[in-house]
Design a protein around this motif. Structure first.
Motif, PDB file in Angstrom:
ATOM      1  N   GLU A 126       2.415   3.430 -13.346  1.00  0.00           N
ATOM      2  CA  GLU A 126       2.111   1.995 -13.325  1.00  0.00           C
ATOM      3  C   GLU A 126       1.843   1.471 -11.914  1.00  0.00           C
ATOM      4  O   GLU A 126       1.563   0.298 -11.740  1.00  0.00           O
ATOM      5  N   PHE A 127       1.980   2.363 -10.917  1.00  0.00           N
ATOM      6  CA  PHE A 127       1.866   1.909  -9.534  1.00  0.00           C
ATOM      7  C   PHE A 127       0.698   2.616  -8.858  1.00  0.00           C
ATOM      8  O   PHE A 127       0.428   3.782  -9.131  1.00  0.00           O
TER       9      PHE A 127
ATOM     10  N   ARG B  22      10.983   0.173  -0.932  1.00  0.00           N
ATOM     11  CA  ARG B  22      11.374  -0.982  -1.763  1.00  0.00           C
ATOM     12  C   ARG B  22      12.806  -0.822  -2.231  1.00  0.00           C
ATOM     13  O   ARG B  22      13.559  -1.783  -2.286  1.00  0.00           O
ATOM     14  N   ILE B  23      13.147   0.425  -2.585  1.00  0.00           N
ATOM     15  CA  ILE B  23      14.534   0.663  -3.010  1.00  0.00           C
ATOM     16  C   ILE B  23      15.478   0.336  -1.855  1.00  0.00           C
ATOM     17  O   ILE B  23      16.537  -0.255  -2.046  1.00  0.00           O
TER      18      ILE B  23
ATOM     19  N   LEU C  45       8.417  -5.850   3.383  1.00  0.00           N
ATOM     20  CA  LEU C  45       7.216  -5.332   2.744  1.00  0.00           C
ATOM     21  C   LEU C  45       6.060  -5.096   3.710  1.00  0.00           C
ATOM     22  O   LEU C  45       5.341  -4.115   3.592  1.00  0.00           O
TER      23      LEU C  45
ATOM     24  N   ARG D  14      -1.473 -10.103 -13.993  1.00  0.00           N
ATOM     25  CA  ARG D  14      -1.339  -9.195 -12.892  1.00  0.00           C
ATOM     26  C   ARG D  14      -0.742  -9.864 -11.682  1.00  0.00           C
ATOM     27  O   ARG D  14       0.032  -9.301 -10.931  1.00  0.00           O
TER      28      ARG D  14
ATOM     29  N   CYS E 107       5.054  -7.847  -8.521  1.00  0.00           N
ATOM     30  CA  CYS E 107       4.950  -7.195  -7.227  1.00  0.00           C
ATOM     31  C   CYS E 107       4.732  -8.185  -6.098  1.00  0.00           C
ATOM     32  O   CYS E 107       4.202  -7.833  -5.061  1.00  0.00           O
ATOM     33  N   GLY E 108       5.132  -9.399  -6.302  1.00  0.00           N
ATOM     34  CA  GLY E 108       5.074 -10.359  -5.210  1.00  0.00           C
ATOM     35  C   GLY E 108       5.989  -9.891  -4.112  1.00  0.00           C
ATOM     36  O   GLY E 108       6.885  -9.097  -4.348  1.00  0.00           O
TER      37      GLY E 108
ATOM     38  N   LEU F 244      10.200  -9.363  -4.187  1.00  0.00           N
ATOM     39  CA  LEU F 244      10.805  -9.206  -5.506  1.00  0.00           C
ATOM     40  C   LEU F 244      11.668  -7.945  -5.491  1.00  0.00           C
ATOM     41  O   LEU F 244      11.240  -6.922  -5.002  1.00  0.00           O
TER      42      LEU F 244
ATOM     43  N   PHE G 237      13.392  -4.470  -6.281  1.00  0.00           N
ATOM     44  CA  PHE G 237      12.795  -3.254  -6.800  1.00  0.00           C
ATOM     45  C   PHE G 237      12.868  -3.165  -8.326  1.00  0.00           C
ATOM     46  O   PHE G 237      11.881  -2.881  -9.000  1.00  0.00           O
TER      47      PHE G 237
ATOM     48  N   VAL H 167      10.413  -5.424 -10.022  1.00  0.00           N
ATOM     49  CA  VAL H 167       9.035  -4.940  -9.897  1.00  0.00           C
ATOM     50  C   VAL H 167       8.760  -3.860 -10.947  1.00  0.00           C
ATOM     51  O   VAL H 167       7.758  -3.908 -11.669  1.00  0.00           O
ATOM     52  N   VAL H 168       9.673  -2.903 -11.051  1.00  0.00           N
ATOM     53  CA  VAL H 168       9.475  -1.814 -12.010  1.00  0.00           C
ATOM     54  C   VAL H 168       9.499  -2.360 -13.438  1.00  0.00           C
ATOM     55  O   VAL H 168       8.671  -1.995 -14.271  1.00  0.00           O
TER      56      VAL H 168
ATOM     57  N   ARG I 188       6.236  -3.988 -14.275  1.00  0.00           N
ATOM     58  CA  ARG I 188       5.176  -3.008 -14.495  1.00  0.00           C
ATOM     59  C   ARG I 188       5.319  -2.341 -15.850  1.00  0.00           C
ATOM     60  O   ARG I 188       4.338  -2.113 -16.557  1.00  0.00           O
ATOM     61  N   TYR I 189       6.559  -2.024 -16.214  1.00  0.00           N
ATOM     62  CA  TYR I 189       6.780  -1.369 -17.502  1.00  0.00           C
ATOM     63  C   TYR I 189       6.425  -2.319 -18.643  1.00  0.00           C
ATOM     64  O   TYR I 189       5.876  -1.903 -19.654  1.00  0.00           O
TER      65      TYR I 189
ATOM     66  N   ARG J 233       4.178  -4.590 -18.501  1.00  0.00           N
ATOM     67  CA  ARG J 233       2.728  -4.640 -18.570  1.00  0.00           C
ATOM     68  C   ARG J 233       2.170  -3.371 -19.194  1.00  0.00           C
ATOM     69  O   ARG J 233       1.192  -3.399 -19.929  1.00  0.00           O
ATOM     70  N   SER J 234       2.835  -2.259 -18.909  1.00  0.00           N
ATOM     71  CA  SER J 234       2.309  -0.980 -19.391  1.00  0.00           C
ATOM     72  C   SER J 234       2.459  -0.835 -20.895  1.00  0.00           C
ATOM     73  O   SER J 234       1.839   0.033 -21.492  1.00  0.00           O
TER      74      SER J 234
ATOM     75  N   LYS K 146       9.606   7.277 -20.159  1.00  0.00           N
ATOM     76  CA  LYS K 146       9.564   7.235 -18.702  1.00  0.00           C
ATOM     77  C   LYS K 146      10.620   8.138 -18.077  1.00  0.00           C
ATOM     78  O   LYS K 146      10.945   7.992 -16.901  1.00  0.00           O
TER      79      LYS K 146
END
Ligand SMILES: Nc1ncnc2c1ncn2[C@@H]1O[C@H](COP(=O)(O)OP(=O)(O)OP(=O)(O)O)[C@@H](O)[C@H]1O
Ligand SMILES: [Mg+2]
Lengths: 227, 399
Positions: A100-101, A112-113, A118, B5, B9-10, B13, B15, B18-19, B22-23, B25-26, B292
């Protein structure tokens, strides 16, 4: 920045119902800071198992692993995760980029972790991608990249936080020889430039030859390899 | 799923968020995950919307029913036993602060007879003007008031004479004799829409003759339902022993209890939809974790802590629940509004006491619905997300 690795009397067995497979039966290993060591051995000899133990991904039945003086057996949970995040970069045979990235975002993940700023992180990721010739691919998703390109991204991701230790498990095993050599060239180049300690598991004699020291794992013990 | 979109991921945000985004959205890509996410989201939306709509309809009905029934219930009722003088008590009540009016009445069972026909009726003796519950009954002098329906079926008109009999006999040396009065029909009234029984109104004196001696009721006008309790308290202080004072709330206690019970049962039954959706959410989160697995193992090797991985799926579940709950909320509220505003659900006019289904949305109901739905989904997401935390990197990396 780099660290030494010291392993004493490492044992690991897998129990699968009635069967018990003793994979490691007392492995000793010392790697000095900045050294590049190759580990070879027949399939099923426990190379991946050893690497996982070195990488704090699994726990040994007996023995100790020290990385940069830190006995990793004492760490658990999020402290262990944070240690891994700061200290160790991994490259596996299968890249396991997050689908997804984008390439750039994948490279930035460890940062990020670690909650790095950024802006800095992205700059560093772009630098690394440039070093492996992936600048123009940085906004592509893994599914849009070739195997070699993915492995280069994975290499960048392993190195983004400048980890003092790099662990690679057949980093080129999934690539054709030419591309594989090219990826390994990059690995060596980056590792030398950053003074990273590296342990590389490989089947590839060419790669093994290019490491300072060769060790072979057989019958659960680690021997000095003959070159 | 439906996340733009730009939303993810701004900078800055966390971690896990963010993940998770994305998930989410996926889920569009993997058809199986998409299906389960839709079931979870859609189920939640349907559940929330169904709860809002049906509770709103129920509230609408109940409000109408209450209004109808309370129009026939005195605000405060004082029951005077036969050994006390009801007229005296009524005068005493009229003098109490907050009492706007009093009216004496009695009630009992009896029959109406005309040309050989007989029907059981509820006899109500009234004093002064005809009570409001006998709607649309123009008076034509003294006599009794009948329901229009009864008069129509028997062919009676104002001025015709009928006989009223009581179920109380008079004891005479010849044995018990029925009490019968012959009276003219003074007027006809239209019965309330929820009434089951024919009522017959007659002057208090006639009623006393037919039914007495009996407990008389003094109905008190307290100037509004909310004032009833205060006035009732004052009355209880003033009035003698043996006289009971009750407010409309106490008189209709059974009704209110039944209405509340009805609402609770409806709520629990419809919450099952939300329960099923929450289980779909659990399955969905598990499925995504399984799909995943390798990526999660990789995140572990990169240094994501187990609790961070748990958070990813907690947020994933919370995201789905929020989308589903939000859609349900929008559907339910707008549906209730439209259905009520344009009276879209018609009822056959002669069958029921309302000609359309009214929808009344109570804020408290909506709050409880959202609390229960989101709470249940989140609890399920917490449960499911635990699996991501339990995954060890090596386990996840082995294929
Ligand atoms: N989870 C497990 N349960 C049971 N046995 C296992 C497990 N993981 C590994 N093994 C066994 O341990 C032995 C060593 O496995 P390992 O993956 O370390 O070998 P390897 O040297 O990396 O092999 P290869 O070169 O093929 O990658 C193998 O015999 C394998 O079957
Ligand atoms: Mg292996």
């Amino acid at each position: 920045m780099s660290v030494g690795v010291s392993v004493r009397g490492l044992e690991k067995a897998y129990e699968d119902g009635a069967r018990r497979v003793e994979v490691l039966r007392g492995v000793d290993l010392s790697v000095t800071a900045g050294e590049r060591v190759a580990i070879v051995g027949p399939s099923g000899s426990g190379k991946s198992t050893l690497l996982h133990l070195l990488g704090t991904l699994d726990r040994p039945d007996a023995g100790t692993v020290e990385i940069g003086g830190q006995a990793v057996g004492e760490l658990t949970g999020s402290r262990l995760a944070a240690f891994r995040n700061r200290t160790i970069g991994f490259v596996f045979q299968f890249h396991e980029l997050l689908a997804e990235f984008t390439a750039l975002e994948n490279v930035m993940l460890p940062g990020r972790i670690a909650r790095r700023p950024l802006g800095e992180l992205e700059e560093r990721a772009r630098e690394l991608l440039e070093e492996v010739g992936m600048t123009r691919r940085s906004d592509h998703f893994p599914s849009q990249l070739s195997g070699g390109e993915r492995q280069r991204v994975a290499l960048c991701r392993a190195l983004i936080l400048d980890p003092p230790l790099l662990l690679a498990d057949e980093p080129t095993g999934n690539l054709d020889p030419v591309i594989g050599d090219r990826v390994f060239d990059l690995l060596v180049e980056l590792q030398e430039r950053h003074g990273t300690t590296a342990v590389v598991v490989t089947h590839n004699p060419e790669i093994a030859r290019r490491c300072a020291r060769l060790l072979s794992l057989e019958n659960g013990f680690l021997h000095d390899g003959n070159r | 799923m439906i996340l733009a979109r730009s939303a993810d991921c701004g900078p800055g945000l966390p971690f896990a968020a963010v993940v998770a985004l994305r998930y989410l959205r996926s889920t569009r890509r993997d058809s199986f995950v998409r299906f389960l996410s839709l079931v979870a989201c859609g189920g939640l939306a349907v559940g929330v919307a169904a709860l809002i709509l049906s509770l709103a309809a129920l509230t609408g009905f109940q409000d109408a029913l209450k209004e109808e029934i309370l129009s026939r219930t005195p605000e405060v009722a004082v029951d005077v036993p036969p050994d006390r003088d009801a007229a005296e008590v009524a005068v005493a009540i009229a003098g109490v602060e907050g009492v706007l009016g009093v009216r004496r009445s009695v009630e009992g069972r009896g029959w109406i007879l005309s040309e050989g026909r007989v029907r059981s009726v509820l006899l109500e003796g009234f004093e002064g003007a005809l009570p409001e519950s006998y709607a649309e009954a123009p008076s034509r002098g003294p006599g009794v008031y009948l329901p229009e329906r009864l008069a129509a079926s028997w062919g009676l008109e104002a001025g015709d004479r009928v006989e009223i009999a009581s179920n109380r006999p008079t004891l005479t040396p010849l044995g018990p004799q029925p009490r019968v009065l012959r009276r003219p029909v003074a007027g006809l009234y239209r019965a309330g829409r929820t009434e089951q029984e024919d009522r017959l109104a007659l002057p208090l004196a006639d009623a006393g003759r037919l039914l007495g001696p009996l407990t008389e009721r003094v109905e008190v006008d307290a100037g509004g339902l909310e004032r009833a309790q205060r006035v009732a308290t004052r009355l209880a202080d003033v009035l003698p022993e043996g006289v009971t004072v009750r407010t409309w709330r106490e008189l209709e206690r059974g009704l209110f209890f039944a209405l509340r019970l009805e609402k609770s049962v409806m709520f629990v039954a419809l919450s099952l939809i939300v329960g099923v959706a929450a289980l779909a959410l659990v399955a969905d989160v598990h499925l995504v974790i399984a799909a995943k697995r390798a990526e999660l193992g990789m995140l572990g090797t990169l240094g994501a802590s187990p609790s961070a991985l748990r958070r990813v799926f907690l947020l994933f579940g919370a995201g789905l629940a929020t989308v589903g709950g939000g859609v349900g909320l929008a559907l339910g509220l707008s549906g209730a509004h439209l259905l009520d505003r344009y009276r879209l659900l018609r009822l056959p006019p002669r069958v029921y006491f309302l000609d359309h289904v009214p929808f009344t949305v109570r804020l408290a109901d909506v709050a409880v619905i959202l609390l229960v739905s989101l709470g249940l989904s989140l609890a399920c997401a917490v449960w499911a997300a635990g699996r991501a935390a339990a995954l060890t990197p090596v386990e996840a990396l082995r294929r």
